[in-house]
Each structure stands twice: as C-alpha cells, then as structure tokens.
Motif scaffolding. Sequence first.
Motif, PDB file in Angstrom:
ATOM      1  N   ALA A 503       0.832  -1.207   0.000  1.00  0.00           N
ATOM      2  CA  ALA A 503       0.000   0.000   0.000  1.00  0.00           C
ATOM      3  C   ALA A 503       0.865   1.255   0.000  1.00  0.00           C
ATOM      4  CB  ALA A 503      -0.935   0.002   1.199  1.00  0.00           C
ATOM      5  N   ALA A 504       1.910   1.246   0.838  1.00  0.00           N
ATOM      6  CA  ALA A 504       2.784   2.422   0.897  1.00  0.00           C
ATOM      7  C   ALA A 504       3.591   2.595  -0.377  1.00  0.00           C
ATOM      8  CB  ALA A 504       3.725   2.303   2.099  1.00  0.00           C
ATOM      9  N   LYS A 505       3.808   1.486  -1.122  1.00  0.00           N
ATOM     10  CA  LYS A 505       4.597   1.544  -2.346  1.00  0.00           C
ATOM     11  C   LYS A 505       3.754   1.882  -3.571  1.00  0.00           C
ATOM     12  CE  LYS A 505       7.885  -1.942  -0.708  1.00  0.00           C
ATOM     13  NZ  LYS A 505       8.380  -3.326  -0.918  1.00  0.00           N
ATOM     14  N   THR A 506       2.448   1.910  -3.420  1.00  0.00           N
ATOM     15  CA  THR A 506       1.589   2.215  -4.558  1.00  0.00           C
ATOM     16  C   THR A 506       1.971   3.555  -5.175  1.00  0.00           C
ATOM     17  OG1 THR A 506      -0.267   0.955  -3.675  1.00  0.00           O
ATOM     18  CG2 THR A 506      -0.784   2.668  -5.269  1.00  0.00           C
ATOM     19  N   LEU A 507       2.142   3.559  -6.486  1.00  0.00           N
ATOM     20  CA  LEU A 507       2.508   4.786  -7.184  1.00  0.00           C
ATOM     21  C   LEU A 507       1.234   5.578  -7.473  1.00  0.00           C
ATOM     22  CD1 LEU A 507       5.179   3.442  -9.698  1.00  0.00           C
ATOM     23  CD2 LEU A 507       5.473   4.207  -7.336  1.00  0.00           C
ATOM     24  N   THR A 508       1.076   6.673  -6.761  1.00  0.00           N
ATOM     25  CA  THR A 508      -0.094   7.507  -6.980  1.00  0.00           C
ATOM     26  C   THR A 508       0.075   8.425  -8.183  1.00  0.00           C
ATOM     27  OG1 THR A 508       0.752   9.181  -5.443  1.00  0.00           O
ATOM     28  CG2 THR A 508      -0.668   7.464  -4.533  1.00  0.00           C
ATOM     29  N   ALA A 509       1.312   8.582  -8.645  1.00  0.00           N
ATOM     30  CA  ALA A 509       1.582   9.381  -9.835  1.00  0.00           C
ATOM     31  C   ALA A 509       2.929   8.953 -10.399  1.00  0.00           C
ATOM     32  CB  ALA A 509       1.608  10.875  -9.507  1.00  0.00           C
ATOM     33  N   PHE A 510       3.086   9.013 -11.726  1.00  0.00           N
ATOM     34  CA  PHE A 510       4.385   8.717 -12.337  1.00  0.00           C
ATOM     35  C   PHE A 510       4.500   9.458 -13.655  1.00  0.00           C
ATOM     36  CE2 PHE A 510       1.645   5.600 -14.329  1.00  0.00           C
ATOM     37  CZ  PHE A 510       2.136   5.505 -15.636  1.00  0.00           C
ATOM     38  N   TRP A 511       5.746   9.613 -14.109  1.00  0.00           N
ATOM     39  CA  TRP A 511       6.008  10.289 -15.383  1.00  0.00           C
ATOM     40  C   TRP A 511       7.331   9.775 -15.940  1.00  0.00           C
ATOM     41  CZ3 TRP A 511       2.908  13.858 -17.887  1.00  0.00           C
ATOM     42  CH2 TRP A 511       3.449  14.438 -19.042  1.00  0.00           C
ATOM     43  N   PHE A 512       7.317   9.363 -17.201  1.00  0.00           N
ATOM     44  CA  PHE A 512       8.533   8.935 -17.879  1.00  0.00           C
ATOM     45  C   PHE A 512       8.908   9.962 -18.935  1.00  0.00           C
ATOM     46  CE2 PHE A 512       7.383   4.989 -15.916  1.00  0.00           C
ATOM     47  CZ  PHE A 512       8.600   4.371 -15.672  1.00  0.00           C
ATOM     48  N   PHE A 513      10.192  10.329 -18.945  1.00  0.00           N
ATOM     49  CA  PHE A 513      10.677  11.336 -19.889  1.00  0.00           C
ATOM     50  C   PHE A 513      11.069  10.697 -21.215  1.00  0.00           C
ATOM     51  CE2 PHE A 513      11.348  12.908 -15.645  1.00  0.00           C
ATOM     52  CZ  PHE A 513      10.868  14.198 -15.714  1.00  0.00           C
ATOM     53  N   GLU A 514      11.691   9.542 -21.154  1.00  0.00           N
ATOM     54  CA  GLU A 514      12.038   8.752 -22.327  1.00  0.00           C
ATOM     55  C   GLU A 514      12.033   7.299 -21.871  1.00  0.00           C
ATOM     56  OE1 GLU A 514      15.113   7.579 -21.449  1.00  0.00           O
ATOM     57  OE2 GLU A 514      15.425   9.097 -19.939  1.00  0.00           O
ATOM     58  N   GLY A 515      12.622   6.427 -22.626  1.00  0.00           N
ATOM     59  CA  GLY A 515      12.500   5.021 -22.321  1.00  0.00           C
ATOM     60  C   GLY A 515      13.166   4.558 -21.050  1.00  0.00           C
ATOM     61  N   LYS A 516      13.998   5.404 -20.425  1.00  0.00           N
ATOM     62  CA  LYS A 516      14.743   4.955 -19.251  1.00  0.00           C
ATOM     63  C   LYS A 516      14.423   5.750 -17.995  1.00  0.00           C
ATOM     64  CE  LYS A 516      18.660   2.985 -21.783  1.00  0.00           C
ATOM     65  NZ  LYS A 516      20.129   2.980 -21.963  1.00  0.00           N
ATOM     66  N   ARG A 517      14.468   7.075 -18.052  1.00  0.00           N
ATOM     67  CA  ARG A 517      14.331   7.864 -16.836  1.00  0.00           C
ATOM     68  C   ARG A 517      12.863   8.178 -16.550  1.00  0.00           C
ATOM     69  NH1 ARG A 517      14.279  13.504 -15.427  1.00  0.00           N
ATOM     70  NH2 ARG A 517      14.836  13.722 -13.225  1.00  0.00           N
ATOM     71  N   GLY A 518      12.494   8.023 -15.268  1.00  0.00           N
ATOM     72  CA  GLY A 518      11.139   8.345 -14.855  1.00  0.00           C
ATOM     73  C   GLY A 518      11.090   8.742 -13.401  1.00  0.00           C
ATOM     74  N   LEU A 519      10.015   9.430 -13.026  1.00  0.00           N
ATOM     75  CA  LEU A 519       9.761   9.831 -11.642  1.00  0.00           C
ATOM     76  C   LEU A 519       8.432   9.240 -11.195  1.00  0.00           C
ATOM     77  CD1 LEU A 519      10.691  13.642 -11.780  1.00  0.00           C
ATOM     78  CD2 LEU A 519      12.089  11.791 -10.836  1.00  0.00           C
ATOM     79  N   ALA A 520       8.319   8.996  -9.905  1.00  0.00           N
ATOM     80  CA  ALA A 520       7.068   8.463  -9.364  1.00  0.00           C
ATOM     81  C   ALA A 520       6.901   8.957  -7.937  1.00  0.00           C
ATOM     82  CB  ALA A 520       7.064   6.938  -9.406  1.00  0.00           C
ATOM     83  N   LEU A 521       5.658   9.120  -7.525  1.00  0.00           N
ATOM     84  CA  LEU A 521       5.315   9.477  -6.152  1.00  0.00           C
ATOM     85  C   LEU A 521       4.569   8.310  -5.539  1.00  0.00           C
ATOM     86  CD1 LEU A 521       5.212  11.758  -3.965  1.00  0.00           C
ATOM     87  CD2 LEU A 521       2.938  12.287  -4.849  1.00  0.00           C
TER      88      LEU A 521
END
Length: 793
Positions: A503-521
């Motif tokens: 539950a704590a690891k659930t990604l409530t938001a994410f964004w990938f810039f290209e095929g490798k780098r991404g951010l997630a909350l």
Amino acid sequence: MSMNERMRAGWAGVLISAALLSACGGGGDDAPTPPPPPPPVQGVAIPDNLAIAASATTDVTSATAFTSNAAATTGLTFAWTFGDGSTSTDASPKHDFAKVGDYQVTLKVSNAAGASKEVKWTVTVLNRAHVLGLNCTAADNAGWCWQAPRPTGTTQNDLRFLDVNTGWSVGDAGEILRTVDGGQTWSKVASGVTTRLNSVRFADAKNGWIVGDFGALLRTTDGGAHWTLQPVGTAQSYSPKLQLAGANTLALVDGYRLRATADGGATWVEQSFQNEPQLASDGTVWVMEGLALRRSTDFGKTLVTALTLDATDRQPVVQTWGKTVQVRSYTETYVPATGTTYVQRFRLSTDGGLTWASFEGQGLPANFWPFSGSIQMLDGLVGALAYNGVLYRTQDGGRTWASLGFVPGGSNAGLYYSMLAEGNWLRQYYENGTGVTVYEVSADAGASWTRVKGLPEATYNYRLSRIGDQTWLATSGYNGATLLSSDGLQTWKRVAGSDPDAAAKTLTAFWFFEGKRGLALTYGGDLMETVNGGLDWTAKLTGLAPQASSTIASRFQFIDAKTGWLLAGDGRVYMTEDGGTKWLTPLMPSNRVVSAFHFTDAANGFAVTTSVSWVYPMTSTVMSTTDGGKTWTEQSKLDVGYNDIKFSGKNGVMVGDGGRVAVSADGGKTWTGRFTGTSSSLRQLAFSDASTLWVVGDGGLLMSSTDLGVSWQAAGIGLSGPALRGIRFLDAQRGWAVGDAGTILLTVDGGKTWRSQVSGTQRSLSQVQFLDARTGWISGASGTLLATGTGGQ
C-alpha cells in the motif's frame, strides 16, 4: 561512361575513320585489319529467389542482423535501405533502429553486367529492454509485464509444493507460476486462459490438474511444462472443488453435484447426491444420505449402502484414506437432574466398507459436545481434538483418548489449542517468567511440538503445510502472503503473495521522460526515480506528505524535460525547473487543497481547489497562474466535487461527480454547466487533439466532445463495465483507458472503436502513459506497475 562503353566508342571511331579513308581512295590493300571488339562482360548470376534473412521483430538499439541468400556470392554489390533514412553496402549488415515502428527494409543486389534484383522485408521494432525477464501476459516479453510487485501482483488463490524445491501457484487472469528453487524465483507458465484459476493439484511429478472459474479445467502430463484446456462435461459450475484419485481419475465437486472421470477427461460421469460426495484415493465415491453411508465404484451411477447408522446418531461425518473409512457421530441424552450428556461414536472400516468396527470414545469429558468439525484425524488411527484448553489424542481410531493439557514451563492459564489446516495443531501459552506468548505447532496430533519463531503476525493467522523434514509453508489468512521456512519453523522468507508494504509503495503518480528515466510518487510520500525504465527505483526525495485523501488525484505534468509540476498527497502543487531534482514550495494559500490542475504552457496553468476549513456550504475555487505556479489568482467559485480540469487557451472544461460538466470560455472567470446524460462520476479528461476531449468515469463510462465540452457523445462500449479511472492519448488516433478489475482499453482509430487488452491483473488501474506506440506504463492499487514494449499487444 563505363570502360566497355569507352572501348565500344573507340572502335566506332576507328571504323568511321577507316570508312572515310576508303571513300577518299586512301589506305590501299595494305591497310591494317582492325581487331575484333571485346566480348561483353558476363555478370555473376543473382539468385532468382532472392530473399532477405532477418528477424521480423526486433528492439530499438539492438544491432539487428540482416543478410540474404546472395550474401556469400562474390562479384555482387549490395544496397540496403532500412526505412529510417539509413543505408548500407555491406553484404550482411547490422543496424540499430533508434525508434519503434514498422520499417520496410529494401535490398538491391547488382552484378557487373548491370543486372539487379530487389526484395523487401518488414521489420517491427519494439522496445522491450525494460520488460526483459519479467512475467508478461504474452510470450517473448510481449503484452503487459509486471514491473512491480514481482514476480507478479496477481492475487494467488492456491499454492502447492511437490517437494522442498518444486512449487506451483495459480491465481487471477489465468496465471500459473512455477518455482524450482524453493520459492527463490518464479517463472510464468502459459495457461491459455485469462479466467481466474483457483486450485492446483498434482497426482505425481508428471500429472497435474488446475481448476478455475466458469468450469475451466487444465491438465499437464509433462510436469507442468505445458497445460491444456480440458472438456468437463455438460454441467458447468463457477468454481468446483478438485479431488484427485490418481493421474487420470478426478472429480469436480460443486455442492451436491459431482463430475468425475477415470480416463483423464476423455469421458465424464455427472451425478447429483443428497449431500456432498467425497472421492477417496482408491477412486471410490462416498456420500452420507440421511443415516445411510453409501459407496460407489462408478462415480455414483450405482450406489451400495455400506453402513446404516442408528436413529440416535447426530451430525455424521465421513473421512477416507484409501480403503480406510471412518464415520464419526455423537449421541445426546437428556437427564433432568444432570442435564445433557454426549457420547462420541466411531465406525471404522479398513477394507473399503465391507466390514465395520463400532465403538464409543473413552477418556473424553462427560460434558464434551463432540460436534463433527472438532476432530482432526491424520489417518484412520491417529487424531486429536481440542476442548476447554486440553488436547485429546487417540492412536486407535478414537476408541481411547489421552489428554495433553499441561505444558512444562508454560502458564496453563493462557493455554489454548486450535486446529490448523493440513492436519496440524497449534498451541499457545504464556511463558513462565516472561509472559511472552509462545506458539508451537504439531504435525503428529500432539505427540511432538516445535516452537514457531519469526512470523510477522500471530501464528493462528496462517495455514501451515509441512513439505519436508524441516521445510514448512505458511500462508497468511490476513494478507495472503506465503512464507517458507527451511529450518523447522525458526526463520521465514516471503516466497509469494502480497507485499505487506504494498500500500505504501503504490505509485499515486508517475512520469517517464524517455524510455529509461522516470519519476514516481508513492502513497507514502516518497519521490522515486528510475533510470532503467521502471525496473528499479531509488528514493530521490523523502518526507513528502503521504496521500491525505482519496479525493486528491496525484499527478505529474511536464511541459519539457526540465519544467514540470506535481500534485502531491497533501493537495498542493509543486514546480520543478530542473527535471525533478529540486521542487519549489507552492505559494498557493495553505488553507486550500488542489484536486486537479492543468498547465497549457510553462507559464499558464489552472487548478481546482477546496478550502480545508469546514465552512458550509463548501465551495470549489478555480485558480490561475501566469508564472508557472509561483503565484495564483482566484478566478471563480463553484460547487465542490470536480475531479479534473483541462484548458485549451482560454477555453476550459471541468468534470466531476454525478456526471457534472462545466465549461468556460474566458479563462475560468465564468462557468456554464453542460448536459452529459449520465449521473456517473467523471474521473479524468484527456485531449486527443486540439479540439477533441475524452472523459472516463464510473460504470465503464467513456465519452468524447469535439466542441470543448459543450456536447458529449458516448463511445458506444456500454455503461455497465468496471469504473474507468485514467485516460491518455499518444496522438489523435491512438489512446488508452484504464480502470477497475484490471481494465485496459485501446483505440487506434481516434476512438471510433475500442478493444480490450489483457492486463494480467484484477487490480484497480488508475494512470497510463505512453512515450510512443509501443512503450508504456500503467500504475494501480497495491503497488501495481505494469509496463509494455509492444503496445500492450
């Protein structure tokens, strides 16, 4: 001009000169005879069936090899064009495609004589680097693949180990997983179905069966390498019990109905009974019908009465071990002076019901009410029952019982026995001197006990199975996690089931810039970063606010690789100007939370906010910014309950609960409600092009508007499906919608038609993002993160 052409031209000049001299009377008879022209150049033969040899499917930057059946022939020239602007003159080149897509590769082969032939080859370029080795819904790393949790996040409905190394797990979406290293790693085995699978049983190392919903029955005869769907007769049931009596003999029991086969499923017998039947390990069917115990050797077509009970027998229960059969019941006698007394009765047969021994249990307390479910027998002789803090054990089929109530070193005031699955018993007591609760397990009806250590919760929450001398399996009834102990119940490792921190690891938001780098909350408020396409994540920023409310739909939005915004779990919008390394503290009033936002460029944006103070009637306020979110200005007030907002220039659209839609043509200063024809809650908006909006909502709602929200048209997929929660378009033609029950919908024609994709899960899915037609991700509940390099196909 070629050499041959120059030579031919030279000879032509000589001949013309000779002709002129002859016409003028010159030259005479002693003129030299010109040499004959050289023979024409003979080119090397090009194969009539010229063909390219290459993979029809490849991946970006994977050095795809190309050759042909003419590559080894000397004297030929080769001209390759790869469909992406690149060329090569090598006979057998290797080429890296930089982008996904379908490319037409052309090879032109020529010889010295000027002859040539041309052939074409289509290559589908995928992007599977971020899904290699994962469990996917299709073969060859295709479809949707589980990046988190691993090996999958599918609900596991049954898990069985054949020995300490080999185990099987079955679950939702037709999932079959196999381990050969004691649960260290699991690999997916194709089932051929997408329905939920509920139980797995093996008769031996080669022959196994799996039963699932809607009558699904799978069989393997090669140790699970391949599973085939079997016929199950004409009667269907949702999820019957699976009972085995050998490699080819099994029964599907659904309440009082039985379907059985003795030839591996080639033919079936279907029968109904007055009570639930049992298939013994020797293939005999046993069933209690009233006070008569009946047996059948032809799956119920003919029944023989094996035993008739007395009219005083209560709650008879049958248990079988091959030819050994036990019937347990009790009698009750009411005496006015002393009350009701109970007597436990046993009937035991060791020859398949031909002869019976009948006796009453001795050594049990007089006031014991021996209801049928309180006794657990390991075989026809050894068993145990618990009553009032005392465990009673028998070794002679229930004729005599010995009490096992006292625990050395324990406080008997806290002593408690409970029956576990698989023939195991649990006792717990307070340890003298420490007061610590001790848990001990017995696999031999109380003859010996082993102290359990290291389980993350109370032992009674687990189903314990012994699969080796020192190897135990524990499946939690609390969260479904499956743990394995290889040292006799002392230490445990999680080998399957849900992650307790999911539950704590659930990604409530994410964004990938290209095929490798991404951010997630994450739900717990951690900002994570990946540099390998979502395979692994590291904490980039911790301590952000955890998700405060289900009404806050956390979101990322980036205008470019540097400038972006994040709606975090505290309902505030944060801005970054360096791709997510640093985030500016929002200047929006602290007494307001944001439920949705949208930026039209790096400077201009809008947000729907709600006051945190409980002042009625509660209202939503539309705010705007012209400096990227550093400062905000109030535009208008509306009712609460809006879930998303989108703008195109000064034209805005908001959607929310109860099917509400409001549109603005003046930058959010004034809003007009529009009719949608539905009362379903609308969840998320997405542009497919500059003027076409799409919205998803509850009940499978999917609608579009080509006039910026003034009018809406249903997509024609019905309003009775699972709720849709997220939608994203890659371009005007291609888009995805995701929602509850693992729903994924795809359109490739601008929304004219939508088709389902297999997600491999029943989890609720909430967000989707694609970088190109084949590279995408979907996040959902319980830490779910799915990825694809094939467009989900």
